[in-house]
Design a protein around this motif. Structure first.
Motif, PDB file in Angstrom:
ATOM      1  N   ASP A 168       0.846  -1.305   0.008  1.00  0.00           N
ATOM      2  CA  ASP A 168      -0.155   0.192   0.124  1.00  0.00           C
ATOM      3  C   ASP A 168       0.744   1.194  -0.085  1.00  0.00           C
ATOM      4  OD1 ASP A 168      -1.910   1.881   0.416  1.00  0.00           O
ATOM      5  OD2 ASP A 168      -2.189   1.455   2.603  1.00  0.00           O
TER       6      ASP A 168
ATOM      7  N   MET B 209      -6.016   3.256  -7.538  1.00  0.00           N
ATOM      8  CA  MET B 209      -7.466   2.944  -7.040  1.00  0.00           C
ATOM      9  C   MET B 209      -8.422   4.030  -7.519  1.00  0.00           C
ATOM     10  SD  MET B 209      -6.938   1.547  -3.451  1.00  0.00           S
ATOM     11  CE  MET B 209      -6.404  -0.190  -3.147  1.00  0.00           C
TER      12      MET B 209
ATOM     13  N   GLN C 188     -11.730   3.878 -10.499  1.00  0.00           N
ATOM     14  CA  GLN C 188     -13.021   4.235 -10.284  1.00  0.00           C
ATOM     15  C   GLN C 188     -13.390   5.194 -11.481  1.00  0.00           C
ATOM     16  OE1 GLN C 188     -15.382   3.488  -8.450  1.00  0.00           O
ATOM     17  NE2 GLN C 188     -16.773   5.151  -8.666  1.00  0.00           N
TER      18      GLN C 188
ATOM     19  N   LYS D 172      -9.837   1.069   1.949  1.00  0.00           N
ATOM     20  CA  LYS D 172     -10.747  -0.178   2.013  1.00  0.00           C
ATOM     21  C   LYS D 172     -12.200   0.501   2.143  1.00  0.00           C
ATOM     22  CE  LYS D 172      -7.835  -3.822   3.513  1.00  0.00           C
ATOM     23  NZ  LYS D 172      -7.568  -4.886   4.299  1.00  0.00           N
TER      24      LYS D 172
ATOM     25  N   ILE E 132     -13.163   2.350  -1.137  1.00  0.00           N
ATOM     26  CA  ILE E 132     -13.749   1.307  -2.064  1.00  0.00           C
ATOM     27  C   ILE E 132     -14.987   1.121  -1.781  1.00  0.00           C
ATOM     28  CG2 ILE E 132     -13.287  -1.120  -2.959  1.00  0.00           C
ATOM     29  CD1 ILE E 132     -10.326  -0.816  -2.022  1.00  0.00           C
TER      30      ILE E 132
ATOM     31  N   ILE F 290     -12.397  -2.827  -7.741  1.00  0.00           N
ATOM     32  CA  ILE F 290     -11.106  -3.106  -6.901  1.00  0.00           C
ATOM     33  C   ILE F 290     -11.249  -4.322  -6.301  1.00  0.00           C
ATOM     34  CG2 ILE F 290      -9.401  -2.318  -5.592  1.00  0.00           C
ATOM     35  CD1 ILE F 290     -10.368   0.622  -6.011  1.00  0.00           C
TER      36      ILE F 290
END
Length: 147
Positions: free
Chosen positions: A59, A67, A71, A92, A95, A102
């Protein structure tokens, strides 16, 4: 354009600027890197929309920008990482909140996965199969920009 580690300083600059401010890099994101990566993908593979992109690693600010790009541009991002290096809760949650395309997978073996990743860090994928390549090889037109 500004490259600054503090994301808060960037947002403060945006609030007070009389001209557009482009985020070149912060600890949270690196959108200009991902813009260049997406442009390279599209030059060699065609439109990224509807495609699948893989991220193998930890990460970091570049992953966060991938990420956001998934989108925004409508492609699936598959993230493979050991649990201790997986995206943090804030990503997270983002998301889920955005129903972003993802998928995050973790290897429960942790550090063993890191050793395998280091051993195979020069793997290229040509769309059909993986193969070992020398670091300077041009075996695939798409190469990672990060080691």
């Amino acid at each position: 354009m500004i490259r600054i580690l503090s994301h808060d300083a960037l947002t403060e600059m945006v609030e007070h600027a009389s001209v557009p401010v482009i985020n070149g890099l912060t600890r949270r994101s690196h959108p200009t890197q991902v813009m260049a990566d997406v442009m390279t993908f599209e030059e060699h593979r065609g439109p990224i929309k509807g495609r699948t992109v893989a991220w193998v690693g930890d990460d970091n600010n570049v992953l966060a920008s991938w990420m956001h790009a998934a989108q925004q541009f409508g492609f699936t991002l598959r993230v493979a990482t050991p649990p201790e290096l997986a995206p943090k809760k804030v990503l997270k949650d983002w998301i889920k909140a955005n129903n972003a395309p993802i998928v995050i997978g973790t290897d429960p073996r942790g550090s063993g996965a890191r050793r395998r990743l280091r051993r195979h860090r020069h793997l290229d994928v040509d769309g059909r199969q993986g193969r070992r390549a020398a670091p300077q090889s041009a075996a695939s037109p798409i190469r990672s920009t990060h080691s």
